[in-house]
Design a protein around this motif. Sequence first.
Motif, short mmCIF file in Angstrom:
data_model
loop_
_atom_site.label_atom_id
_atom_site.label_comp_id
_atom_site.label_asym_id
_atom_site.label_seq_id
_atom_site.Cartn_x
_atom_site.Cartn_y
_atom_site.Cartn_z
N ILE A 92 0.88 -1.17 0.00
CA ILE A 92 0.00 0.00 0.00
C ILE A 92 0.92 1.22 0.00
O ILE A 92 1.35 1.68 1.07
CB ILE A 92 -0.95 0.03 1.22
CG1 ILE A 92 -1.69 -1.30 1.36
CG2 ILE A 92 -1.95 1.18 1.09
CD1 ILE A 92 -2.62 -1.36 2.57
N PRO A 93 1.26 1.76 -1.17
CA PRO A 93 2.25 2.85 -1.26
C PRO A 93 1.90 4.07 -0.41
O PRO A 93 2.78 4.65 0.23
CB PRO A 93 2.24 3.20 -2.75
CG PRO A 93 1.77 1.96 -3.44
CD PRO A 93 0.77 1.35 -2.50
N GLU A 94 0.63 4.46 -0.38
CA GLU A 94 0.24 5.66 0.36
C GLU A 94 0.46 5.53 1.86
O GLU A 94 0.57 6.54 2.57
CB GLU A 94 -1.23 6.01 0.08
CG GLU A 94 -1.50 6.56 -1.31
CD GLU A 94 -1.60 5.46 -2.36
OE1 GLU A 94 -1.78 5.79 -3.54
OE2 GLU A 94 -1.50 4.27 -1.99
N LEU A 95 0.52 4.30 2.36
CA LEU A 95 0.77 4.07 3.78
C LEU A 95 2.22 3.64 4.04
O LEU A 95 2.56 3.21 5.14
CB LEU A 95 -0.18 3.00 4.32
CG LEU A 95 -1.68 3.31 4.23
CD1 LEU A 95 -2.49 2.19 4.86
CD2 LEU A 95 -2.01 4.64 4.89
N ASN A 96 3.05 3.75 3.00
CA ASN A 96 4.45 3.35 3.09
C ASN A 96 4.58 1.90 3.55
O ASN A 96 5.46 1.54 4.34
CB ASN A 96 5.22 4.27 4.05
CG ASN A 96 6.72 4.17 3.88
OD1 ASN A 96 7.21 3.85 2.79
ND2 ASN A 96 7.46 4.40 4.94
N LEU A 97 3.68 1.07 3.04
CA LEU A 97 3.63 -0.34 3.42
C LEU A 97 4.06 -1.18 2.23
O LEU A 97 3.44 -1.11 1.16
CB LEU A 97 2.20 -0.70 3.83
CG LEU A 97 1.98 -1.95 4.68
CD1 LEU A 97 2.67 -1.80 6.02
CD2 LEU A 97 0.50 -2.18 4.88
N LYS A 98 5.12 -1.95 2.40
CA LYS A 98 5.65 -2.75 1.30
C LYS A 98 5.94 -4.18 1.75
O LYS A 98 6.73 -4.41 2.65
CB LYS A 98 6.93 -2.14 0.74
CG LYS A 98 7.46 -2.84 -0.51
CD LYS A 98 8.72 -2.19 -1.03
CE LYS A 98 9.15 -2.80 -2.35
NZ LYS A 98 9.43 -4.24 -2.23
N GLY A 99 5.24 -5.12 1.13
CA GLY A 99 5.49 -6.52 1.42
C GLY A 99 5.02 -6.98 2.78
O GLY A 99 5.57 -7.92 3.35
N ALA A 100 3.99 -6.33 3.34
CA ALA A 100 3.47 -6.74 4.65
C ALA A 100 2.80 -8.11 4.53
O ALA A 100 2.11 -8.42 3.56
CB ALA A 100 2.47 -5.72 5.17
N LEU A 101 3.00 -8.93 5.54
CA LEU A 101 2.49 -10.30 5.54
C LEU A 101 0.97 -10.32 5.67
O LEU A 101 0.39 -9.61 6.50
CB LEU A 101 3.12 -11.08 6.69
CG LEU A 101 2.76 -12.55 6.83
CD1 LEU A 101 3.35 -13.34 5.67
CD2 LEU A 101 3.29 -13.09 8.15
N LEU A 102 0.32 -11.16 4.86
CA LEU A 102 -1.12 -11.37 4.97
C LEU A 102 -1.38 -12.58 5.87
O LEU A 102 -0.63 -13.55 5.86
CB LEU A 102 -1.75 -11.62 3.60
CG LEU A 102 -1.72 -10.45 2.61
CD1 LEU A 102 -2.36 -10.87 1.29
CD2 LEU A 102 -2.44 -9.23 3.18
N THR A 103 -2.45 -12.51 6.64
CA THR A 103 -2.83 -13.61 7.53
C THR A 103 -4.28 -14.01 7.25
O THR A 103 -5.00 -13.33 6.51
CB THR A 103 -2.69 -13.20 9.00
OG1 THR A 103 -3.58 -12.09 9.27
CG2 THR A 103 -1.27 -12.77 9.32
N GLU A 104 -4.69 -15.12 7.84
CA GLU A 104 -6.08 -15.59 7.76
C GLU A 104 -6.57 -15.68 6.31
O GLU A 104 -7.70 -15.33 6.00
CB GLU A 104 -7.00 -14.67 8.58
CG GLU A 104 -6.61 -14.57 10.04
CD GLU A 104 -7.47 -13.58 10.80
OE1 GLU A 104 -8.65 -13.40 10.44
OE2 GLU A 104 -6.95 -12.97 11.76
N ILE A 105 -5.70 -16.16 5.43
CA ILE A 105 -6.08 -16.29 4.02
C ILE A 105 -7.01 -17.49 3.86
O ILE A 105 -6.69 -18.60 4.30
CB ILE A 105 -4.84 -16.47 3.13
CG1 ILE A 105 -3.87 -15.29 3.31
CG2 ILE A 105 -5.24 -16.61 1.67
CD1 ILE A 105 -2.55 -15.47 2.59
N ALA A 106 -8.15 -17.26 3.23
CA ALA A 106 -9.12 -18.33 3.01
C ALA A 106 -9.74 -18.19 1.63
O ALA A 106 -10.16 -17.09 1.24
CB ALA A 106 -10.22 -18.29 4.08
N VAL A 107 -9.77 -19.29 0.88
CA VAL A 107 -10.39 -19.32 -0.44
C VAL A 107 -11.36 -20.48 -0.48
O VAL A 107 -10.98 -21.63 -0.25
CB VAL A 107 -9.34 -19.48 -1.56
CG1 VAL A 107 -10.01 -19.57 -2.92
CG2 VAL A 107 -8.35 -18.32 -1.53
N GLN A 108 -12.62 -20.19 -0.74
CA GLN A 108 -13.64 -21.23 -0.79
C GLN A 108 -14.69 -20.86 -1.82
O GLN A 108 -15.27 -19.77 -1.76
CB GLN A 108 -14.29 -21.43 0.58
CG GLN A 108 -15.27 -22.59 0.62
CD GLN A 108 -15.79 -22.85 2.02
OE1 GLN A 108 -15.54 -22.07 2.93
NE2 GLN A 108 -16.49 -23.95 2.21
#
Length: 238
Positions: free
Chosen positions: A62-78
Amino acid sequence: MKQSFLWLAVGAFFLGSVTVCRAEEAASGRWEGSVRIPARELKLVVDLAQDSRGSWSGSIIIPELNLKGALLTEIAVQDSSASFAIKTARGLQAAFKGSLNADGTLAGSFVEAGNTAPFVLKKTGPPQVETPPQSTPISKELEGEWKGEYEMYGYPRYVTVKLVNRDAEGAAAEFVIVGRKTNNLSVDLVTQEGDLLTIDSHEIGISYEGRFEKATHEIKGTFIQGAIELPLVLRRAQ
C-alpha cells in the motif's frame, strides 16, 4: 441401478474437486487495484500463492501508507469467496472480504476499525509474495540488558530490553514495559543495519527504532505504538 448411483457419486466428487481447484487457481496471482476510503483512494498490490501442500501465503503493498510486502494472515479461499487480513507493527489491523468474479476481478469490502470501504482488484500476473523479514545477528555492543523510560497519557512507563544472539536464527529480544501493569511483549523481529536497531512486535502492534551511539553507549530512538511515536533512550543496565 446401484452402479448408476455409484457413478453419480464419483462424478459429483470429481466435479466438486475441480470447482475447488479452479477457485484456488483463480485466487492465486498478483492483484492490483484500490480501496476507496473517505477523502482518498489507496492503491493496492496483493500477492496470493498456494504451495503444494495447499497452504496459502500472501503479502500486500500500500504505497500511500508506506507499506511494502506486509504479511497477509487468515487467508481463506472457498468456492468464489476469498478473504485475508493484515496486522502491522504500526497498528493497522484490517480485513479484506471479497468474491472472485466472472470478469476476472476480486471485489468486496475492506474492514478496518468498524469502518467498511469497497475495494476492487484485477489480476495482473503470477504471484510475487514477499517472504517475511528475518531477524539478523546484532553486534556484541548491543547484546545484554537495556533500560529506559517514557511517558504516555501522563503516566511513566519503564522499559527493559534484553538482547541476545541465536546463531543462525539471528537475534532475539525480551521487551518488558512496566506501567500500571507489567506487559511482556511478544517480539518476532530484531534487526540491526549499521547502527540502527529495530525491534518489532507485530502481534501487539508495537515497535522500537533506535541508533546506537558509541560515544555515550546509548540507544536513542522512538517507541511506536500505532499512530503514537514517543522518544525512548535505552541505557545499559547497571
